[in-house]
Enzyme design. Sequence first.
Site: not given
Ligand code: THU
Length: 166
Positions: A66, A77
């Site tokens: 993030e 992913e």
């Molecule tokens: N996120 C993922 O890494 N993969 C997903 O399939 C859904 C969401 C992450 C993005 C963000 O850092 C956090 O989860 C909240 O949305």
Amino acid sequence: MARLERTLPLAYTELASAADLTPAEAQVWDAARAATAHAYAPYSGFWVGAALLLADGTLFGGSNQENAAYPSGLCAERTALFGLSAARPGHAAIVGMAVAARPGAGPFGPALPCGACRQVMLEAESRQGQRIALLLPSRDGTILRFASVADLLPFNFQPEDLPAAR
Ligand code: THU
């Protein structure tokens, strides 16, 4: 005919627990869980891990990364798939993928890839011309096994849809 009502079948397997995985599946499943430890998620507090199993037995992981400028972050992913492509050009085919998610260091819960990740997963598969089997933890605590990541994205956008760009 003016109009056809159609339905799309979707075949997948639901497993009660990780004890029902094959040894290779258990490896990629465990790697996805382990990868959550590398998440950088101070804003959502949601740690996601993804793992790829290659045909030569290699495991490659990714985690969500993030940023204070929120849209600049990336899902687990895509860090896994883009990371593999960037770091290991010429890598063996990806044969399996698993995703895991947990609230911080809390218990593992469901992890269902977002639409943007599904699109990237799809192209990794079509690019290598070989299916990527997928394991996802469901909202019911079971494991969903799909034979192909394409199963998650019907009516998808494909490179062939960009004739002018080639
Ligand atoms: N996120 C993922 O890494 N993969 C997903 O399939 C859904 C969401 C992450 C993005 C963000 O850092 C956090 O989860 C909240 O949305």
